[in-house]
Each structure stands twice: as structure tokens, then as C-alpha cells.
Design a protein around this motif. Structure first.
Motif, short mmCIF file in Angstrom:
data_model
loop_
_atom_site.label_atom_id
_atom_site.label_comp_id
_atom_site.label_asym_id
_atom_site.label_seq_id
_atom_site.Cartn_x
_atom_site.Cartn_y
_atom_site.Cartn_z
N GLU A 68 0.87 -1.20 0.13
CA GLU A 68 0.07 0.12 -0.07
C GLU A 68 0.79 1.18 0.19
O GLU A 68 0.44 2.12 -0.61
N ALA A 69 1.94 1.07 0.83
CA ALA A 69 2.93 2.36 0.68
C ALA A 69 3.47 2.84 -0.50
O ALA A 69 3.48 3.89 -1.08
N LEU A 70 3.77 1.61 -1.34
CA LEU A 70 4.53 1.94 -2.63
C LEU A 70 3.35 2.23 -3.66
O LEU A 70 3.56 3.07 -4.58
N LEU A 71 1.94 1.81 -3.62
CA LEU A 71 0.94 2.23 -4.35
C LEU A 71 0.71 3.65 -4.05
O LEU A 71 0.17 4.51 -5.08
N TYR A 72 0.84 4.21 -2.87
CA TYR A 72 0.47 5.39 -2.70
C TYR A 72 1.46 6.51 -3.23
O TYR A 72 1.33 7.75 -3.30
N LYS A 73 2.96 6.13 -3.43
CA LYS A 73 4.00 6.84 -4.02
C LYS A 73 3.55 7.91 -5.13
O LYS A 73 3.86 9.07 -5.20
N PRO A 74 3.01 7.31 -6.19
CA PRO A 74 2.48 7.99 -7.28
C PRO A 74 1.54 9.21 -7.08
O PRO A 74 1.82 10.58 -7.41
N LEU A 75 0.53 8.84 -6.03
CA LEU A 75 -0.35 9.95 -5.53
C LEU A 75 0.59 11.08 -4.90
O LEU A 75 0.43 12.40 -5.07
N ASP A 76 1.53 10.63 -3.84
CA ASP A 76 2.38 11.69 -3.33
C ASP A 76 3.09 12.42 -4.48
O ASP A 76 3.48 13.74 -4.16
N ARG A 77 3.81 11.71 -5.62
CA ARG A 77 4.64 12.62 -6.47
C ARG A 77 3.70 13.67 -7.27
O ARG A 77 4.45 14.50 -7.67
N VAL A 78 2.63 13.27 -7.62
CA VAL A 78 2.14 14.24 -8.60
C VAL A 78 1.60 15.39 -7.88
O VAL A 78 1.53 16.48 -8.41
N THR A 79 1.57 15.39 -6.37
CA THR A 79 1.26 16.65 -5.72
C THR A 79 2.68 17.41 -5.69
O THR A 79 2.91 18.58 -5.78
N ARG A 80 3.71 16.60 -5.45
CA ARG A 80 5.28 17.34 -5.16
C ARG A 80 5.57 17.95 -6.43
O ARG A 80 6.47 18.81 -6.43
N THR A 81 5.10 17.43 -7.54
CA THR A 81 5.46 18.01 -9.09
C THR A 81 5.16 19.35 -8.93
O THR A 81 6.04 20.15 -9.43
N THR A 82 3.91 19.69 -8.46
CA THR A 82 3.38 21.28 -8.58
C THR A 82 4.37 22.11 -7.43
O THR A 82 4.81 23.10 -7.77
N LEU A 83 4.50 21.43 -6.48
CA LEU A 83 5.72 22.14 -5.48
C LEU A 83 6.99 22.29 -5.86
O LEU A 83 7.52 23.38 -5.52
N VAL A 84 7.47 21.22 -6.73
CA VAL A 84 8.76 21.49 -7.20
C VAL A 84 9.00 22.55 -8.08
O VAL A 84 9.75 23.50 -8.02
N LEU A 85 7.98 22.60 -9.08
CA LEU A 85 7.76 23.58 -10.18
C LEU A 85 7.64 25.05 -9.37
O LEU A 85 8.24 25.91 -9.97
N HIS A 86 6.80 25.14 -8.36
CA HIS A 86 6.81 26.26 -7.64
C HIS A 86 8.15 26.99 -7.00
O HIS A 86 8.50 27.89 -7.31
N ASP A 87 8.95 25.99 -6.30
CA ASP A 87 10.24 26.39 -5.95
C ASP A 87 11.12 26.63 -7.13
O ASP A 87 11.71 27.60 -6.80
N LEU A 88 11.40 25.94 -7.95
CA LEU A 88 12.00 26.20 -9.06
C LEU A 88 11.76 27.41 -10.03
O LEU A 88 12.85 28.24 -9.94
#
Length: 803
Positions: free
Chosen positions: A207-227
Motif C-alpha cells: 500500500e505504501a508503494l501504491l501511494y507513492k505516485p499520488l504523493d509524487r503528482v502533488t510534489r510535482t507542482t510544489l517542485v515547479l513552484h520552488d524552481l
């Protein structure tokens, strides 16, 4: 309830087991889903990067930007290792599904790992490209550009939409199997990843690994904001990163809305209405062309009008029409009549891009932004004017619509997707059109029209700018004989024609062309190859297609031979590339005539040694004229011969298509007329007296040796065409018991055209020499084979590309 909150509650109710640190192996970290990780996609919380003081200098900002980028690379490496860990048991579970005691059924395996391989490939490509850019030490902080990579990543973020839609069902299967199957429980609780950032091994639950893509798609926006915060406003990346951030936020906003208010339609057989494909097409309505966004769902086609959002607002779609897939009939055709408006639009676009390139190094950011907007508007205009392929849609209810697409490859992708769905027993549930249209924003996989001016990747040094030449040799693997042609398509700016195609081959199971096609390219990165079967009175059928990545490093001015696999069909081609600055697009020049023109000129402009008119006529005669009594002796209709002659002079494609339906005596008459109207005969007149003297040699073998030696002194194009004709006439003579055409009869017909005296001589003596020389050549059993295409480099590279 938010999708992520639902996931948390589900994991809490399942009481996911977590081993204590004492039970863990040395050096092994353990990770599970924790409440603090479940971040709503709409929260603006940033990743833990250093804060950017507002007063920092541009140099300091670029240094911090480099730190951010290195952090992104490390984060991507960790994420890829997590995806690899998630995919590790997939192969074993698939193999188990085919046994008598499966751990998961085939359908369950597909559900659990849905879109995960595609996400892994997408991020692997992004990670590799970003790491390569950072490793290029020649770039300073201001010269390092990565905006195109992030924009490409975000343009593919729609893949996460399918994963998120499927997430709850995947977690439910994992939870259920964890409880009921000890084998799966052991697997699900001890999944390992060996390549985390600190190089220690980590242990996860499924379940933890299945959650990783959900977490990642959120972090993509945050990464772009910081960049973006660390990218100066005048930097080349700034516009691309702004656009990527806007698209990413829009996607996450749609995901959150979808999780809060799902309105799905369940069809018969338990199927859900899902988005299968979308893209931009040109809709033809009452003679008007309009750019539309087309959505293919499980049971219907939806056509919408796209309205791009202004800053701070969300994109919108307006309903145009829809057609149920049940009973839908598709037909297609090509329209190669040039649009007179294309030249003006292409020229304007070319000049605007030149201006943009000149402004790139200056500080006039506002001026460059205005020029880019003009370039995008001009390219949008061209996008509606240039499509060549018509896709006709006919519904059983009587409704019909016509769509235009710029690419045969893309048209075939739509046809295949629709055909795959219509072969199933589908049912159409009347849609709520308002809801269906409003969900397009969050479901779409294609974010914007395919504009090269909005794609920074076309400025990449690896993209092609110059002349790309493709020699199409032959094909094999056909299931039955057919008349086949090959269509080539390139991407990049459409300053010039982006398509070219061979003539239609003779009816054969192993078609051959040996035809060279040249394309002027700017920003090209991909070559698409489509093989099509042509049928009289019926719709052309696509036999196969493939796409080939073009890289300037692997192409040169030397020919490179490749065998491409297009499904069951294999097509052999040779490629070469000559980089050079491009001239402004010229107006559509009429095709140069081929009759009454030196054969060397015709062969050179066709990139071959034997002109196409000769090959087409010979192939057609051999296809259906070998049993024709008096072939080449009995003339066809003079008016039809002149009509076909004019077609060859003005429109080669039309001529090749037309000769398929004409009487074979008309085709043979055109070939004789072409040879008769050549300014110089195939055998140069300077050789007339030398060949006449060889006829006095009594020994036949000695005479033929002498005649072949003289033939070798002929110019290459004339010699190859002459040999090609000789072999053809020998094959015609092999059926003389039916067609009554002996070698002497054929020599009598063709002699005067193939060999002419330098000055007027006695007519009777002249004809005797002409006929006897050709007759001797026809009697030769060891004539050299005719070379049809221009020879390629003897040391050319050979490879087989399987796509």
C-alpha cells in the motif's frame, strides 16, 4: 471526501501491519503510509528547499536554482527506485495468473499495476534528460535550460489521471488479498528498494508503494513552484516553467474536484465510461474549418470547443457534438490539392520565428513575448488550413461529421482506437452533456494544441534543421499481393511540406520502389512511416506504421540503411541528413515536366537512375499485359495516351493512379512515346558507327563482348535505363506463344527509339542497324542487371529497427 483522506481511512481500517525495528534486517529502513504524507493537492506547502531572500542577486539566485535542480534529480532517483520496487513482483504475479492456483487473476494484476510501467518510463526519461543537462559542465547557470523538460513532463501528467481513477480499486485488491492469501501477505509486507538517496535498503508495504505516485503528482507542482522562485524573470526557462506550473495546478485542481464529486456512468457488463484518447482535430462544419478538442470515451466520441484560460483562471470546454460508438462507421481519404493560403501563412511564420531567434539574446523580453504570441497565432491558423486527411464519421442515426487531421499516422491511431472499442458489444448510456463536458478539463491527456512555437524542445541541438533524405527501397511481409505506397511524415515547424510519399508499386507481394524522397525540416525529432495498400474503387488500407526517433548525432551526409518493422510488414529504407540554414518557403512550384527532357535531368530530380515513368509503365505491362496479343505493336487510343502523358508532366501521383485503370496498350504507348521524345537516345549517337561495325563480327560471343564493352561507356543513367528495358523485353518475349511478340518483333518496335545515327544516313541502312543492334542485345543471356536507384555508400551501416 478527498481521495487522499479516503485512502488514509482505508489503511487505518485495514490495520496494516508494521514490523518493529528489532525484526528488521541490519541497515534496512522501513516505510509505510503516514498521515503527515497525505497532502491535499490544493495545498501550497512547498518542499523543504532553502528559502529565497527577495534581495538576493541574480548570481545567488542561479546558484540556489542549481541546488534545487540537484535536489530534484536526487528525488527523482528515489522515486524511480520506489516504482521499480512496486513493479518487481508484476512479472511473477502475471505468470502465476496462468496457473491453477493463482495469487491474483490476470484482471487483478492489470488493475493493481495499471499505468505504473508508463509512469516509470515517463519519469525515467525525465530523470535521464535532466541529469544529462546538469552534467554538461559547459553550461553556466544562466545558460542551463530545463524548462522544456518540465513542460514535456507536465504535458504527460494525464497518465496520473488513469492511475488515480484506478487507485481505490487497486488498494482494495491488495488489502483483500493481503488478508486472505498468506503468499500475497508475505509479498505485500516485505517489498524492498535498494537505491534510496542514502544508498540504504528500504522496506515498504504494497500500500505504501501504491501511494507513492499520488504523493509524487502533488510534489510535482510544489517542485515547479520552488524552481520558478529561483529562476530569474529574464531567464529562458521562465516562460516554460510558468506554463508547466499552470498546467500542473490545473490538473491537480481537476483531480481534487473529481475526488470530491464523482459522477461515473456504469454501462452494461460492468464497464465504466472512461476516457481512452483525446487530441486536437479540425472539424468541418458547413464548409468552415474549426480547431476542436476531440475526446474518445468507452462508448462515445465527444467534440468540444477549447477555450484557454487567462492568467489565474481554469481552461474551459464548450460542447459541440457527440456520436455514440455503437454502429459508428469510419472512412478516410486524402486531399493533396494545395491550399493557396498556405504559402503566405508559412512565410509569415518563418519570418516571425527568425525575429524571435534574433530577439532571444536581447533584453527586450516584452518584444520577444509579443513575437512569440504572434507566432503561436500564425501556427494555429496554419493548423486549421493544412490538414490533408479526412476522417468521415457516420452514425446509424444518420448524423455525420467530417474531421481533418494533418497526419496519416495520427488518423490511423484514431481509427485503431475507435475500431478496438466498436468491435466490442458496447452500449451507449445517454450522457449528461454538461457534466461530461465539464469533466474534460480534469480528464484530458492532451493539454494544448500541438504548436511547435510552444515546445522548447524544437530548439534542442539534437533536432534536425536542413534536408532529410529518405530512400524507400522495398517491403516484405504482405499477406497477399497489393499495390502499395509508403508515406513519410516529420514533425517540427511546418514551413515546408512535412509529408512525402512514394508512387504506388506494381501489384506484388514484395513491392519495390527504390525512390528517394527529400524533406526540408526545421526542429524535426521524429520520422513516421506508414505503409498503405491501394485498391481500385475501395478505400486505401493501412498495412502498418511506425515512428523513428531522429537524432542529428546518429545521422550524416552518408546513407544509413535500416529495416523498419511496421507490424507484420517490414520496410527497408536508407536515411541521410545534411544540416544547413533554411531559406524562406517558396511558393508551390509546379512539377517539372519529364517528356522531351534529358533523361539525366529527370533521373536527378527523382533521385533514381531509371525514371519513374519507365518503371511504372514496365511494371504495369508486366502485371497485366504479358498475355496481350501484339503488346507494344498494337497502339492504344491516341487521346488517352496524350492525357496520360500530360498527367506524368503535371501530377506524378495522379498519373500513377490513372494508368492502373487504362487499357494496357495505352500504357505501352506512353512508354514508347517517352523514349521517342527523348532529346537524345539511350544509346548515344556517337556509338552508332562503332556498333554498326560490331555487326560485321561473325562470332556471336565475340560480337556480344564487344557490344557490352561499348555499352559500358554510356552515361550511367542511359545505360541503366537501357538494361532495365532489355530485361523487360526479354520477359515479354518469354510469353511470345501468347502475345506473338518475338525478340525480333520487339527489336523492330524499339530499335529506332533506342539508337539514333549522328547524321542522316540511308534510311534503309539506318533501320537495319538500329534493329540488329537491339536484337543482339536482346539475345544476350548474360546482360548485366540494371541498377535502378542511386548507389549508396559501400560502407553504409545496416540495422533492423523493431518498433
Amino acid at each position: 471526501m478527498d481521495l487522499y483522506q479516503e485512502a488514509v481511512l482505508y489503511l487505518e481500517t485495514q490495520d496494516v501491519p508494521v514490523e518493529t525495528g528489532a525484526a528488521m534486517e541490519p541497515g534496512v529502513l522501513e516505510e509505510d503510509v503516514h498521515l503527515e504524507e497525505l497532502v491535499s493537492p490544493l495545498l501550497s506547502q512547498s518542499m523543504d528547499f532553502p528559502a529565497i531572500p527577495k534581495s538576493c542577486s541574480p548570481e545567488e539566485m542561479l546558484e540556489r536554482r542549481l541546488v534545487v535542480l540537484k535536489g530534484i534529480v536526487e528525488s527523482e532517483e528515489v522515486y524511480l527506485s520506489e516504482l521499480e520496487a512496486l513493479l518487481m513482483p508484476m512479472k511473477a504475479l502475471r505468470a502465476s495468473a496462468g496457473t491453477s492456483q493463482p495469487v491474483l487473476s490476470s484482471q487483478q494484476v492489470q488493475t493493481v499495476f495499471y499505468q505504473v510501467p508508463e509512469l516509470r518510463d515517463m519519469h525515467q526519461s525525465f530523470y535521464s534528460a535532466l541529469k544529462a543537462r546538469l552534467s554538461e559542465t559547459s553550461h553556466t547557470g544562466s545558460e542551463l535550460t530545463v524548462g522544456d523538460l518540465f513542460l514535456k513532463l507536465v504535458n504527460q501528467i494525464g497518465l496520473y489521471g488513469g492511475f488515480i481513477e484506478n487507485y481505490e480499486e487497486a488498494v482494495a485488491i491488495v488489502g483483500k488479498c493481503t488478508q486472505s492469501d498468506p503468499r500475497f501477505r508475505t509479498l505485500a509486507e516485505r517489498m524492498m528498494s535498494n537505491n534510496t538517496a542514502d544508498k540504504a535498503r528500504a522496506k515498504y508495504t504494497f500500500e505504501a508503494l501504491l501511494y507513492k505516485p499520488l504523493d509524487r503528482v502533488t510534489r510535482t507542482t510544489l517542485v515547479l513552484h520552488d524552481l520558478l522562485k529561483t529562476t530569474p524573470a529574464h531567464h529562458t526557462d521562465h516562460v516554460a516553467l510558468e506554463e508547466a506550473l499552470r498546467l500542473s495546478r490545473g490538473f491537480l485542481s481537476g483531480v481534487n474536484e473529481s475526488s470530491q464529486s464523482k459522477r461515473e456512468v456504469t454501462l452494461s457488463h460492468g464497464l465504466r465510461r472512461q476516457l481512452m484518447r483525446d487530441g486536437f482535430v479540425v472539424d468541418v462544419s458547413e464548409g468552415e474549418r474549426s480547431l476542436r478538442h476531440l475526446f474518445l470515451y468507452t462508448d462515445l466520441l465527444l467534440c468540444t470547443r477549447f477555450k484557454q484560460a487567462t492568467r489565474g483562471k481554469q481552461d474551459q470546454y464548450r460542447f459541440c457534438w457527440y456520436l455514440p460508438l455503437a454502429g459508428l462507421k469510419l472512412g478516410w481519404s486524402s486531399d493533396h490539392e494545395p491550399d493557396t493560403r498556405l504559402h503566405a501563412t508559412r512565410t509569415k511564420m518563418f519570418l516571425l520565428r527568425q525575429q524571435l531567434q534574433q530577439q532571444a539574446g536581447s533584453r527586450g523580453l516584452m518584444v520577444a513575448a509579443r513575437t512569440r504570441r504572434k507566432l503561436e497565432q500564425t501556427e494555429l491558423m496554419l493548423l486549421t488550413q493544412s490538414p490533408l486527411y479526412r476522417l468521415e464519421l457516420h452514425s446509424p442515426s444518420g448524423k455525420s461529421h467530417t474531421l481533418l487531421l494533418p497526419s496519416l499516422y495520427e488518423l490511423e491511431e484514431w481509427r485503431e482506437a475507435v475500431h478496438k472499442l466498436t468491435t466490442q458489444n458496447i452500449e451507449t448510456v445517454p450522457p449528461d452533456l454538461l457534466t461530461l463536458t465539464s469533466t474534460c478539463v480534469k480528464l484530458r491527456m492532451t493539454q494544448q494544441p500541438p504548436l511547435q512555437s510552444s515546445n522548447p524542445a524544437v530548439e534542442n541541438e539534437a533536432s534536425l534543421c536542413g534536408t532529410l533524405s529518405v530512400a524507400v527501397h522495398s517491403a516484405c511481409g504482405l499477406q497477399q499481393p497489393a499495390c502499395v505506397y509508403v508515406c513519410l511524415e516529420v514533425d517540427g515547424y511546418e514551413f515546408y511540406d512535412k509529408q512525402a510519399q512514394t508512387h504506388s508499386s506494381v501489384h506484388s507481394i514484395n513491392p519495390q520502389w527504390d525512390q528517394e524522397l527529400s524533406l526540408q525540416v526545421d526542429g524535426a525529432q521524429n520520422l513516421r512511416v506508414v505503409c498503405v495498400s491501394q485498391s481500385d474503387g475501395h478505400e486505401d488500407a493501412v498495412l502498418g506504421k511506425t515512428a523513428l526517433r531522429l537524432e542529428s548525432k546518429s545521422l550524416s551526409k552518408r546513407w544509413r540503411r535500416q529495416t523498419l518493422r511496421l507490424g507484420r510488414v517490414e520496410v527497408t529504407v536508407s536515411l541521410r541528413y545534411s544540416p544547413h540554414p533554411l531559406e524562406p518557403p517558396s511558393s508551390m512550384a509546379p512539377q517539372l515536366p519529364i517528356f522531351c527532357v534529358p533523361i539525366e535531368t529527370v533521373a536527378q530530380q527523382e533521385g533514381a537512375l531509371v525514371p519513374l515513368v519507365v518503371r511504372c509503365c514496365v511494371e504495369e505491362v508486366e502485371r497485366r499485359g504479358l498475355a496481350e496479343v501484339g503488346i507494344y505493336r498494337i497502339s492504344g487510343s491516341a487521346s488517352e495516351i496524350n492525357t496520360l502523358r500530360a498527367a506524368f508532366d503535371s501530377n506524378l501521383r495522379e498519373a500513377v493512379t490513372r494508368l492502373r485503370s487504362l487499357e494496357v496498350n495505352v500504357v505501352s504507348g506512353v512508354l514508347k512515346l517517352y523514349l521517342r521524345e527523348l532529346p537524345e537516345s539511350l544509346i548515344p549517337s556517337e556509338l552508332f558507327h562503332s556498333l554498326a561495325r560490331t555487326l560485321e563480327i561473325q562470332d556471336m560471343n565475340t560480337r556480344l563482348v564487344s557490344m557490352l564493352s561499348l555499352l559500358q561507356s554510356c552515361p550511367e543513367t542511359k545505360r541503366c535505363t537501357f538494361l532495365y528495358l532489355m530485361h523487360h523485353l526479354q520477359r515479354v518475349s518469354e510469353s511470345q506463344h501468347v502475345n506473338k511478340m518475338t525478340l525480333l518483333n520487339l527489336a523492330t518496335v524499339f530499335g529506332p527509339s533506342l539508337l539514333r545515327p549522328p547524321v542522316a544516313v540511308n534510311i534503309s541502312q539506318e533501320v537495319v542497324v538500329q534493329v540488329q543492334v537491339v536484337y543482339c542485345y536482346l539475345q544476350c543471356n548474360n546482360l548485366p542487371e540494371a541498377q535502378i536507384s542511386v548507389p549508396h555508400d559501400p560502407e553504409e551501416d545496416d540495422e533492423t529497427t523493431h518498433t
